[in-house]
Design a protein around this motif. Structure first.
Motif: not given
Length: 188
Positions: A68-81
């Motif tokens: 869920l935090v990836t949606g707040v930060t917008g980090s595509v690399p974290m999404l991919e991780a």
């Protein structure tokens, strides 16, 4: 291990894990090492923790998860991780939303584009009665970034006819706010 994860020290995290640290240990806010890494965009730490089996769905006391935090930060690399860990795309944040909703509100275009390809419900309605499309309009500024979010959502199949709890559609909200360019996109 938790402190090391938060500052991005993958070596210290690995040493702690080898010494027997619990990969799902929690801090006072019930945040795991993976959640701390995700919130701070510590990609190497996240990859290590995911490879070792850390859960992308571990809820903290604010009802956040690493995913869920990836949606707040917008980090595509974290999404991919996090994707290799198989995150539950239906887990809801404290507002009843899935990760694409805060990303749309915040104008994270690249994230919205990528997460829309995961099978996430782009028409999910949160507790406020808003979809990602509605949030991009209602909480966005009507500018180029939020216009692009609207384009991406529509291209991904977002239903522009879904109205909020008051029966107001994204198009009507755009018109009311004077977002002429956004309204034109929504008129399609």
């Amino acid at each position: 291990m938790l402190a090391a994860a938060g500052v991005g020290d993958a070596d210290r995290v690995a040493v702690a894990l080898r010494a027997g640290a619990d990969i799902e240990a929690r801090d006072e806010g019930r945040r795991t090492a993976l959640l701390l890494a995700a919130a701070s965009d510590r990609i190497e730490v996240a990859r290590l923790l995911v490879a070792m089996g850390a859960s992308p769905d571990a809820l903290d006391d604010r009802h956040d998860t690493p995913w869920l935090v990836t949606g707040v930060t917008g980090s595509v690399p974290m999404l991919e991780a996090l994707l290799p860990a198989g995150p539950d795309l239906t887990i809801r944040n404290r507002y009843g939303g899935v990760s694409i909703i805060p990303a749309s509100e915040r104008g994270h275009v690249d994230y919205v584009r990528r997460v829309a390809q995961t099978g996430i419900d782009i028409d999910h309605v949160n507790d406020l009665g808003w979809t990602a499309l509605l949030e991009a309009v209602v909480l966005g500024d009507g500018g180029a970034t939020h216009q692009e979010v609207v384009r991406v959502l529509l291209a991904a199949g977002a239903d522009r006819s879904i109205a909020d709890k008051d029966g107001v559609t994204a198009l009507e909200h755009a018109r009311t706010r004077g977002y002429t360019a956004m309204a034109a996109i929504l008129e399609g």
